[in-house]
Design an enzyme around this catalytic site. Structure first.
Site, PDB file in Angstrom:
ATOM      1  N   CYS A   3       0.990  -1.232  -0.077  1.00 10.39           N
ATOM      2  CA  CYS A   3       0.012   0.099  -0.023  1.00 10.39           C
ATOM      3  C   CYS A   3       0.794   1.334  -0.004  1.00 10.39           C
ATOM      4  O   CYS A   3       1.624   1.466   1.037  1.00 10.39           O
ATOM      5  CB  CYS A   3      -0.909   0.009   1.146  1.00 10.39           C
ATOM      6  SG  CYS A   3      -1.808   1.494   1.322  1.00 10.39           S
ATOM      7  N   ASP A  29      -0.325  16.584  -1.327  1.00  2.00           N
ATOM      8  CA  ASP A  29      -0.421  15.693  -2.440  1.00  2.00           C
ATOM      9  C   ASP A  29       0.491  16.146  -3.458  1.00  2.00           C
ATOM     10  O   ASP A  29       1.079  17.163  -3.595  1.00  2.00           O
ATOM     11  CB  ASP A  29      -1.744  16.213  -3.059  1.00  2.00           C
ATOM     12  CG  ASP A  29      -2.219  15.024  -4.083  1.00  2.00           C
ATOM     13  OD1 ASP A  29      -3.227  14.465  -3.752  1.00  2.00           O
ATOM     14  OD2 ASP A  29      -1.882  15.031  -5.271  1.00  2.00           O
ATOM     15  N   HIS A  98      -8.196   8.198   2.403  1.00  2.00           N
ATOM     16  CA  HIS A  98      -7.463   9.695   2.308  1.00  2.00           C
ATOM     17  C   HIS A  98      -8.624  10.548   2.339  1.00  2.00           C
ATOM     18  O   HIS A  98      -9.618  10.643   1.376  1.00  2.00           O
ATOM     19  CB  HIS A  98      -6.417   9.709   1.632  1.00  2.00           C
ATOM     20  CG  HIS A  98      -6.923   9.621   0.106  1.00  2.00           C
ATOM     21  ND1 HIS A  98      -6.629   8.125  -0.208  1.00  2.00           N
ATOM     22  CD2 HIS A  98      -6.828  10.254  -1.050  1.00  2.00           C
ATOM     23  CE1 HIS A  98      -7.339   7.958  -1.475  1.00  2.00           C
ATOM     24  NE2 HIS A  98      -7.209   9.283  -1.948  1.00  2.00           N
TER      25      HIS A  98
HETATM   26  P1  5GP Z   1      -7.474   9.653  -4.923  1.00  2.00           P
HETATM   27  O1  5GP Z   1      -7.565   9.913  -6.604  1.00  2.00           O
HETATM   28  O2  5GP Z   1      -7.293   8.130  -4.665  1.00  2.00           O
HETATM   29  O3  5GP Z   1      -8.770  10.257  -4.389  1.00  2.00           O
HETATM   30  O4  5GP Z   1      -6.432  10.390  -4.566  1.00  2.00           O
HETATM   31  C1  5GP Z   1      -4.985  10.025  -4.488  1.00  2.00           C
HETATM   32  C2  5GP Z   1      -4.248  11.180  -4.319  1.00  2.00           C
HETATM   33  O5  5GP Z   1      -2.622  10.673  -4.033  1.00  2.00           O
HETATM   34  C3  5GP Z   1      -3.887  12.064  -5.957  1.00  2.00           C
HETATM   35  O6  5GP Z   1      -4.405  13.362  -5.625  1.00  2.00           O
HETATM   36  C4  5GP Z   1      -2.521  11.857  -6.154  1.00  2.00           C
HETATM   37  O7  5GP Z   1      -1.713  13.040  -6.715  1.00  2.00           O
HETATM   38  C5  5GP Z   1      -1.998  11.677  -4.876  1.00  2.00           C
HETATM   39  N1  5GP Z   1      -0.585  10.607  -4.840  1.00  2.00           N
HETATM   40  C6  5GP Z   1      -0.491   9.559  -5.516  1.00  2.00           C
HETATM   41  N2  5GP Z   1       0.571   9.122  -5.317  1.00  2.00           N
HETATM   42  C7  5GP Z   1       1.323   9.803  -4.415  1.00  2.00           C
HETATM   43  C8  5GP Z   1       2.675  10.072  -3.979  1.00  2.00           C
HETATM   44  O8  5GP Z   1       3.426   9.190  -4.027  1.00  2.00           O
HETATM   45  N3  5GP Z   1       2.953  11.016  -2.971  1.00  2.00           N
HETATM   46  C9  5GP Z   1       1.886  12.003  -2.536  1.00  2.00           C
HETATM   47  N4  5GP Z   1       2.325  13.006  -1.783  1.00  2.00           N
HETATM   48  N5  5GP Z   1       0.792  11.948  -3.340  1.00  2.00           N
HETATM   49  C10 5GP Z   1       0.551  11.158  -4.173  1.00  2.00           C
HETATM   50 ZN    ZN Z   2      -2.360   1.238   3.500  1.00  3.97          ZN
END
Ligand code: 5GP
Ligand code: ZN
Length: 112
Positions: A3, A29, A98
């Site tokens: 994860c 992010d 998140h």
């Molecule tokens: P979701 O699309 O699942 O709601 O949001 C996932 C978020 O995680 C996205 O906004 C993406 O930019 C962020 N994200 C993905 N991989 C990483 C990472 O390795 N580091 C950080 N800080 N954010 C990440």
């Molecule tokens: Zn996790």
């Protein structure tokens, strides 16, 4: 468990940490969609908000107790938005719950 956010919480992958307590971790992010874009996550792995139960909801309470502190530290005195995406239709790309904290500008009125 493989994860991404568990690895970030464990420090195995670097992140721009903005807040941490016993139950909560928050970091910037990597692809910000607003001047302030912080992800607020439980340290314990919960796959999505659809997995919240009476047994794990203390982490959710802690997240929502942390959010005003993070918002204040980020200077968001004029409001902000909290979003959590769930599953396929919600476009959840990371399956560790998140909460997106977005602010620092007037956000779009449309949410979908
Ligand atoms: P979701 O699309 O699942 O709601 O949001 C996932 C978020 O995680 C996205 O906004 C993406 O930019 C962020 N994200 C993905 N991989 C990483 C990472 O390795 N580091 C950080 N800080 N954010 C990440
Ligand atoms: Zn996790």
């Amino acid at each position: 468990m493989d994860c991404l956010f568990c690895k970030i919480i464990a420090g195995e992958i670097p992140s721009g940490k903005v807040y941490e307590d016993e139950l909560v971790y928050a970091f910037r992010d990597i692809n910000p969609q607003a001047p302030v874009h912080v992800l607020v996550v439980p340290k314990a792995h919960i796959a999505s908000a659809d997995e919240i139960t009476a047994d794990n909801s203390a982490a959710v309470a802690a997240i929502f107790a942390a959010i005003p502190k993070i918002a204040a530290a980020e200077g968001l005195t004029n409001g902000y938005r909290i979003i959590t995406n769930i599953g396929e239709d919600g476009c959840q790309s990371v399956r560790h719950m998140h909460f997106h904290l977005l602010g620092g500008k007037k956000l779009p009125e449309s949410m979908a």
